[in-house]
Design a protein around this motif. Sequence first.
Motif, mmCIF file in Angstrom:
data_model
loop_
_atom_site.group_PDB
_atom_site.id
_atom_site.type_symbol
_atom_site.label_atom_id
_atom_site.label_comp_id
_atom_site.label_asym_id
_atom_site.label_seq_id
_atom_site.Cartn_x
_atom_site.Cartn_y
_atom_site.Cartn_z
ATOM 1 N N ARG A 56 0.882 -1.108 0.021
ATOM 2 C CA ARG A 56 -0.075 0.109 0.095
ATOM 3 C C ARG A 56 0.765 1.119 -0.134
ATOM 4 O O ARG A 56 1.699 1.392 0.999
ATOM 5 N N LEU A 57 0.661 2.151 -0.916
ATOM 6 C CA LEU A 57 1.625 3.181 -1.266
ATOM 7 C C LEU A 57 1.670 4.237 0.004
ATOM 8 O O LEU A 57 3.045 4.461 0.486
ATOM 9 N N LYS A 58 0.713 4.668 0.640
ATOM 10 C CA LYS A 58 0.649 5.497 1.892
ATOM 11 C C LYS A 58 1.330 4.696 3.074
ATOM 12 O O LYS A 58 2.322 5.305 3.684
ATOM 13 N N SER A 59 1.490 3.528 3.130
ATOM 14 C CA SER A 59 1.890 2.815 4.236
ATOM 15 C C SER A 59 3.462 2.654 3.821
ATOM 16 O O SER A 59 4.208 2.758 4.773
ATOM 17 N N ARG A 60 3.845 2.275 2.538
ATOM 18 C CA ARG A 60 5.317 2.205 2.297
ATOM 19 C C ARG A 60 5.730 3.662 2.732
ATOM 20 O O ARG A 60 6.971 3.738 2.949
ATOM 21 N N MET A 61 5.180 4.849 2.045
ATOM 22 C CA MET A 61 5.673 6.113 2.043
ATOM 23 C C MET A 61 6.216 6.524 3.584
ATOM 24 O O MET A 61 7.035 6.842 4.050
ATOM 25 N N THR A 62 5.085 6.091 4.765
ATOM 26 C CA THR A 62 5.363 6.167 6.138
ATOM 27 C C THR A 62 6.463 5.423 6.476
ATOM 28 O O THR A 62 7.336 6.015 7.418
#
Length: 122
Positions: A56-62
């Motif tokens: 999941r992009l947002k999770s990976r960014m965080t």
Amino acid sequence: MRGRDDHRPPRAEVLWDRYRSRLPERLQELAGPVEGDVDLPLHIVWSGRTSYSLDRLKSRMTLYRTVLAEGQSADLVALLHHRLLAEQWPVLRRLISSCIREVWEDAFPELLRTAPADTTAA
């Protein structure tokens, strides 16, 4: 090699040196996972969320933002992957501190080549 501002205030110089000392020699040394879930150790994240999904992009960014800010050398190599870092750098670079961004871009100018011409869309 010194960064863009050789006349940093003392606090900024300390931070610059701290983040610089954690860097790998080459981006390709970042050999962390590229999919699935990652649980961060307590020395990186001591409260709140500790598990992140690379799918999941947002999770990976965080996850990447947290590891770049709090991780030690071994953490960077074990938890970050060079391809994922380069792919998300155009957005990620705006989510991290200017000190971290400058250190990484100074050491790895190839990260700047991954940025599209227009990075206004997040």
